[in-house]
Design a protein around this motif. Structure first.
Motif, PDB file in Angstrom:
ATOM      1  N   GLU A  28       0.812  -1.343  -0.029  1.00 47.90           N
ATOM      2  CA  GLU A  28       0.179  -0.327  -0.591  1.00 47.90           C
ATOM      3  C   GLU A  28       0.707   0.817  -0.473  1.00 47.90           C
ATOM      4  OE1 GLU A  28      -4.616   0.589   1.885  1.00 47.90           O
ATOM      5  OE2 GLU A  28      -2.859   0.466   3.317  1.00 47.90           O
ATOM      6  N   PRO A  29       0.499   1.986  -1.320  1.00 43.58           N
ATOM      7  CA  PRO A  29       1.584   3.443  -0.539  1.00 43.58           C
ATOM      8  C   PRO A  29       1.010   4.283   0.372  1.00 43.58           C
ATOM      9  CG  PRO A  29      -0.336   3.573  -2.626  1.00 43.58           C
ATOM     10  CD  PRO A  29      -0.570   2.283  -1.336  1.00 43.58           C
ATOM     11  N   GLU A  30       2.614   5.170   0.642  1.00 39.91           N
ATOM     12  CA  GLU A  30       2.508   5.982   1.644  1.00 39.91           C
ATOM     13  C   GLU A  30       1.557   7.012   2.040  1.00 39.91           C
ATOM     14  OE1 GLU A  30       4.533   5.596   4.025  1.00 39.91           O
ATOM     15  OE2 GLU A  30       5.866   4.705   3.007  1.00 39.91           O
ATOM     16  N   LEU A  31       0.896   7.062   3.302  1.00 40.63           N
ATOM     17  CA  LEU A  31      -0.200   8.128   3.593  1.00 40.63           C
ATOM     18  C   LEU A  31       0.316   9.795   3.363  1.00 40.63           C
ATOM     19  CD1 LEU A  31      -3.320   8.329   5.055  1.00 40.63           C
ATOM     20  CD2 LEU A  31      -1.969   8.823   6.956  1.00 40.63           C
ATOM     21  N   GLU A  32      -0.056   9.890   2.238  1.00 39.58           N
ATOM     22  CA  GLU A  32       0.301  11.730   2.265  1.00 39.58           C
ATOM     23  C   GLU A  32      -1.231  12.428   3.049  1.00 39.58           C
ATOM     24  OE1 GLU A  32       0.450  12.942  -2.334  1.00 39.58           O
ATOM     25  OE2 GLU A  32       0.988  10.255  -2.193  1.00 39.58           O
ATOM     26  N   PRO A  33      -1.156  12.696   3.867  1.00 36.56           N
ATOM     27  CA  PRO A  33      -2.241  14.323   4.547  1.00 36.56           C
ATOM     28  C   PRO A  33      -2.128  15.215   3.598  1.00 36.56           C
ATOM     29  CG  PRO A  33       0.203  13.347   6.061  1.00 36.56           C
ATOM     30  CD  PRO A  33       0.615  12.961   4.913  1.00 36.56           C
ATOM     31  N   GLY A  34      -4.145  15.943   3.483  1.00 36.51           N
ATOM     32  CA  GLY A  34      -4.388  16.703   3.568  1.00 36.51           C
ATOM     33  C   GLY A  34      -5.031  16.334   2.030  1.00 36.51           C
ATOM     34  N   LYS A  35      -5.074  15.228   1.807  1.00 33.43           N
ATOM     35  CA  LYS A  35      -6.310  14.980   0.420  1.00 33.43           C
ATOM     36  C   LYS A  35      -7.433  15.391   0.384  1.00 33.43           C
ATOM     37  CE  LYS A  35      -2.442  13.371  -1.674  1.00 33.43           C
ATOM     38  NZ  LYS A  35      -1.596  14.085  -3.027  1.00 33.43           N
ATOM     39  N   THR A  36      -7.849  15.757  -0.506  1.00 34.54           N
ATOM     40  CA  THR A  36      -9.585  16.091  -1.056  1.00 34.54           C
ATOM     41  C   THR A  36     -10.562  15.263  -1.185  1.00 34.54           C
ATOM     42  OG1 THR A  36      -8.992  17.254  -2.986  1.00 34.54           O
ATOM     43  CG2 THR A  36      -8.326  18.855  -0.835  1.00 34.54           C
ATOM     44  N   PRO A  37     -11.514  15.686  -1.646  1.00 31.54           N
ATOM     45  CA  PRO A  37     -11.954  14.398  -1.954  1.00 31.54           C
ATOM     46  C   PRO A  37     -11.916  14.740  -3.891  1.00 31.54           C
ATOM     47  CG  PRO A  37     -13.482  15.385   0.021  1.00 31.54           C
ATOM     48  CD  PRO A  37     -12.148  15.631  -0.461  1.00 31.54           C
TER      49      PRO A  37
END
Length: 164
Positions: free
Chosen positions: A48-57
């Protein structure tokens, strides 16, 4: 009566936020895993890819659109017709979590149809509620699905007809 009607509508309204969309995408990951399992030696679940905070819908929506494009490639590789979704009319500023959930449901529907055509593949188990999540979590899970669909698209590009 009007107040009662409103209360009934609120009770029947099913929330469709990131946690629910995450569950739908997880279900799609299960379908993709089962489909990959029909190819001997093929890994079913990539990292699974790394978590990228702050993504929007809107960013999650765009990534799901990429997955739908890969599903179109898979359908074509297997000789099935599919309808192309034209997203050029969508304004990213207007995309809401419910829109993302609807698009995720379309992904599952297309993978479910494919699984039904390849009758020897089991339906995946339903996902468990993950707790409160955010669009970034869904974005990461869609990245996992995107990798799976990329593998499937490669594997099915040389198939000339659907497998019964």
């Amino acid at each position: 009566i009007q107040s009662l009607s409103r209360q009934l509508n609120v009770m029947l309204d099913v929330p469709r936020g990131p946690s629910e969309t995450y569950m739908v995408i997880t279900h799609a990951v299960g379908y993709a895993s089962n489909l990959l399992g029909s190819f001997p030696g093929q890994p079913r679940i990539p990292t699974e890819p790394e978590l990228e905070p702050g993504k929007t819908p809107a960013e999650v929506y765009s990534r799901i659109l990429v997955c739908l494009g890969k599903i179109e490639v898979i359908y074509t590789g297997l000789g099935y017709a599919t309808v192309h979704l034209d997203s050029s009319v969508m304004d990213p500023k207007t995309i809401r979590p419910a829109d993302v959930a609807d698009l995720a449901a379309l992904v599952v529907a297309r993978l479910d149809y494919l699984q039904e055509q390849l009758q020897d593949i089991d339906e995946p188990l339903p996902p468990i509620y993950p707790g409160r999540l955010f669009p970034s979590h869904v974005y990461r899970r869609v990245g996992l699905l995107e990798a799976q669909l990329g593998d499937l698209a490669q594997l099915t590009s040389n198939v000339s007809s659907p497998t019964p």
